[in-house]
Design a protein around this motif. Structure first.
Motif, PDB file in Angstrom:
ATOM      1  N   ARG A  91       0.908  -1.130  -0.060  1.00  0.00           N
ATOM      2  CA  ARG A  91       0.175  -0.053   0.111  1.00  0.00           C
ATOM      3  C   ARG A  91       0.805   1.514  -0.138  1.00  0.00           C
ATOM      4  N   GLU A 377      -3.221  -4.311   7.623  1.00  0.00           N
ATOM      5  CA  GLU A 377      -2.969  -5.009   6.155  1.00  0.00           C
ATOM      6  C   GLU A 377      -4.149  -4.346   5.064  1.00  0.00           C
ATOM      7  N   THR A 378      -5.456  -4.153   5.697  1.00  0.00           N
ATOM      8  CA  THR A 378      -6.272  -3.542   4.537  1.00  0.00           C
ATOM      9  C   THR A 378      -6.525  -1.886   4.416  1.00  0.00           C
ATOM     10  N   ARG A 380      -8.409  -0.023   5.930  1.00  0.00           N
ATOM     11  CA  ARG A 380      -9.844   0.461   6.074  1.00  0.00           C
ATOM     12  C   ARG A 380     -10.109   0.647   7.239  1.00  0.00           C
TER      13      ARG A 380
END
Length: 444
Positions: A91, A377-378, A380
């Protein structure tokens, strides 16, 4: 005085070249020729900066950039589009350094006119914005790369290029790491020098440091800007391969002394989250999510802290003192013993009802915190219903710390609700069956 000294030091960094001597800046001709993960970020005409153990992309080609979790920016030209330590790739996209200009309550549109290399050590971005009554503001942002220190120093100025004075002007540079999971120890009254925000990612961490005077809605900065007058600010973007080292560099930059603290989770096997807050203000000094618990070590200023370990599904709290001197600042938080309940929801005919069951701890039992999807990890947003489960047709086995809970099941306003007080014993495995029925027909 300390904040003024820090700003002066940053301005010295961004106008000097000693720290940036190792940086190499080149115009991107073919993004595919860049090292990973930069080919999917850079565009032809962007600037690729590398040196030592870090690399960055400065967007120079006008283009929109949108995120699935944030609104993003309609044009990223002139922004830091990525900044990474060597070997990191997860990311990588960022939006740091965009000019934010407001006149009273109205945001002004900023148009970038050029993104150019200055000498061998800096990138200069020029932009402007216009307003009523001939208002014109010229903006200059300068990036200087201290890559051997894992830092990009950023200076910016806004100049009144019109003929009339400008009132109620707010100016600064924005930072969007394109993720929701972050923390900051800043508090305007108690920790005014710790105005930085930290963003942890799967294989690196970023931080945006803002040592400038903090404006308020009643007192925007610079407020008044006369014709020809300029207002200057300075920032720093830091990157690191691991969180603790990044925090240490931030405290040094802010000139705040620290001690080494350690946290160990005893009896934890699965994912966990550790949060360290200052209890009076709620300011967060450390936060991380672990796939598998391991001993943690990180810097902290001397003081009192509330340490919370979300050892899913348990919530464990401890108040600690971080002290100087030879005494070790090492704290252990232990996972409680667990029991199990198998939850199911059906109507009076025994047919499965797809609903939810919420567990609320009855004092002294805390409410549970069921394991979320890894937010590092996401990137979000964090789950808000962290004490709720959704049993499938065959039911759901739920682990809970031993204690007493109020369990409530529901399925929208058209169904009845059922509530039960549940005592969970260590090592126990019991059934918890709920019965709810439709009580309101909603035809059509």
């Amino acid at each position: 005085m300390k904040k003024a000294a820090v700003i002066a030091a940053l301005l010295l960094c961004v106008t000097g070249t000693a720290l940036a001597a190792a940086a190499s800046i080149k115009v991107v001709d073919d993004p595919a020729g860049l090292p990973l993960p930069f080919p999917r970020i850079a565009r032809k005409g962007d600037l690729f900066v590398s040196g030592g153990q870090y690399a960055a992309v400065i967007a120079a080609t006008p283009r929109p950039l949108w995120s699935s979790i944030n609104y993003g920016h309609p044009d990223v030209a002139g922004q830091i589009a990525a900044f990474l330590p060597a070997g990191a790739a997860a990311r990588p996209e960022t939006e740091f350094g965009y000019a934010s200009v407001r006149l009273g309550k109205k945001a002004l549109v900023v148009s970038t006119s050029s993104v150019r290399v200055e000498g061998a050590a800096a990138v200069v971005v020029r932009s402007s914005c216009a307003g009523p009554d001939g208002l014109r503001l010229d903006i200059l942002v300068r990036y200087t790369f201290a890559l051997e220190a894992g830092r990009v120093d950023v200076s910016a100025e806004v100049r009144n290029a019109g003929k009339l004075e400008v009132k109620d002007l707010s100016f600064g540079l924005g930072a969007n790491a394109r993720q929701s999971y972050n923390f900051s120890p800043y508090n305007a009254k108690v920790f005014p020098s710790l105005n930085f925000r930290v963003y942890e990612r799967p294989d690196h961490a970023l931080a945006w440091y803002n040592p400038n005077p903090v404006e308020t809605s009643e007192k925007p900065l610079p407020g008044l800007l006369r014709p020809g007058q300029a207002y200057k600010v300075a920032y720093a973007l830091l990157a690191g391969a691991e969180l603790s080292g990044l925090l240490d560099r931030l405290y040094r930059l802010a000139r705040v002394p620290t001690v080494l603290a350690g946290v160990e989770l005893k009896g934890a096997a699965g994912p966990a989250e550790v949060i360290v807050r200052e209890p009076a203000t709620g300011a967060v000094f450390y936060r991380t999510f672990l796939d598998k618990p391991a001993p943690l070590a990180f810097p902290l200023p001397v003081g009192t802290y509330a340490v919370r370990a979300n050892i899913f599904p348990a919530v464990v709290d401890k108040t600690v003192q971080a002290v100087g001197g030879p005494k070790a600042n090492s704290w252990t938080l232990e996972a409680p013993v667990l029991g199990r309940v198998r939850v199911s929801i059906a109507d009076r005919r025994g047919r499965h009802v797809p609903g939810k069951v919420t567990f609320i701890g009855l004092a002294p039992t805390p409410s549970p915190y069921f394991a979320p999807v890894d937010p590092i990890e996401t990137g979000r947003s964090w789950e808000s219903l962290h004490n709720t489960v959704y049993p499938a047709k065959d039911g759901l086995e739920v682990e809970l710390p031993a204690g007493t809970y109020l369990a409530t099941t529901s399925r929208g306003p058209e169904h009845s609700r059922e509530t039960a007080v549940v005592e969970v014993l260590a090592g126990e495995n019991r059934a918890l069956a709920f019965t709810i029925d439709r009580v309101l027909e909603t035809p059509g």
